[in-house]
Scaffold this active site. Sequence first.
Site, PDB file in Angstrom:
ATOM      1  N   ASP A 143       0.821  -1.215   0.000  1.00 37.96           N
ATOM      2  CA  ASP A 143       0.000   0.000   0.000  1.00 37.96           C
ATOM      3  C   ASP A 143       0.857   1.268   0.000  1.00 37.96           C
ATOM      4  OD1 ASP A 143       1.058  -0.065   2.526  1.00 37.96           O
ATOM      5  OD2 ASP A 143      -0.837  -0.223   3.593  1.00 37.96           O
ATOM      6  N   HIS A 153       3.407   2.005   2.022  1.00 34.62           N
ATOM      7  CA  HIS A 153       3.903   2.508   3.318  1.00 34.62           C
ATOM      8  C   HIS A 153       5.415   2.345   3.457  1.00 34.62           C
ATOM      9  CE1 HIS A 153       3.103  -1.727   5.158  1.00 34.62           C
ATOM     10  NE2 HIS A 153       4.392  -1.611   4.926  1.00 34.62           N
TER      11      HIS A 153
HETATM   12  P1  PGA Z   1       8.357  -6.922   2.951  1.00 35.76           P
HETATM   13  O1  PGA Z   1       7.742  -5.676   3.737  1.00 35.76           O
HETATM   14  O2  PGA Z   1       9.800  -6.607   2.741  1.00 35.76           O
HETATM   15  O3  PGA Z   1       8.138  -8.082   3.860  1.00 35.76           O
HETATM   16  O4  PGA Z   1       7.610  -7.011   1.657  1.00 35.76           O
HETATM   17  C1  PGA Z   1       8.007  -4.401   3.289  1.00 35.76           C
HETATM   18  C2  PGA Z   1       7.264  -3.394   4.120  1.00 35.76           C
HETATM   19  O5  PGA Z   1       6.087  -3.650   4.471  1.00 35.76           O
HETATM   20  O6  PGA Z   1       7.840  -2.340   4.414  1.00 35.76           O
END
Ligand code: PGA
Length: 258
Positions: free
Chosen positions: A136, A138
């Site tokens: 999303d 973030h």
């Molecule tokens: P992920 O998470 O590396 O597990 O995809 C990234 C995040 O949510 O900042």
Amino acid sequence: MRIIIVKDYDEMSREAARIIAHQIRKKPHSVLGLATGSTPLGVYRDLIRMHREEGLDFSKVTTFNLDEYYGLSPQHPQSYSHYMFENFFRHVNINPRNVHIPDGLAKDVRAFCLEYEERIREAGGIDLQLLGIGRDGHIAFNEPGSSLASRTRLVALAEETIKDNARFFRSPEEVPRYAISMGCGTIMEARRILLIASGSAKAYAVAAFIEGPITCQVTASILQMHPDVTVILDEEAASKLNRREYYRHAERLFRQIE
Ligand code: PGA
């Protein structure tokens, strides 16, 4: 923003580790901002290899992690503290006294958050901040709607995040509902930012934060206002960028003069 598009996850990890290693060699007392999640695992793996094979020295390095689940002890297997020690710190020669991770058991959370920011300042500020990005858009736990000027604070996790996390815990009651997270304003004070993303699940978030408007609905978009951001993407994560070919062209030109 410097946008580097590479073939795959391994190349993304190598390139990011190379930039972090360069920072440490240039300034042994570097202050690094670190991230958790599945994306940085390859970067940590490569840094550990560089420590073992090339003597990359972490003894003077200080680190600050972006976030921690609130309510989990550092020993909990799902805590970010546990993640960092298991996947990185215990394999390199970092001084544990130089490691900072928000305290998931802090009693006075407001005071703790102010102190965390103060510690970053006392350390001289973050030289290089490693970031992943959520689907999303973030950064850290700054979910859509977070102020783009936010500071380290207690955040309420989105219901989807709580549901997604449930599989890692024995019972629903154990799943954290809050986290302590650096804010967008805290992250923006780092001197240099290195954001990594891999895989098609991140493609829309990547296009939105690089080419879309600056909005609190995509908190990574505030990075458009930072003067020194490097983004390393694999082909899949870069696949929704309109100006992909320009970024490749610009990168080729930069490499000719470096
Ligand atoms: P992920 O998470 O590396 O597990 O995809 C990234 C995040 O949510 O900042």
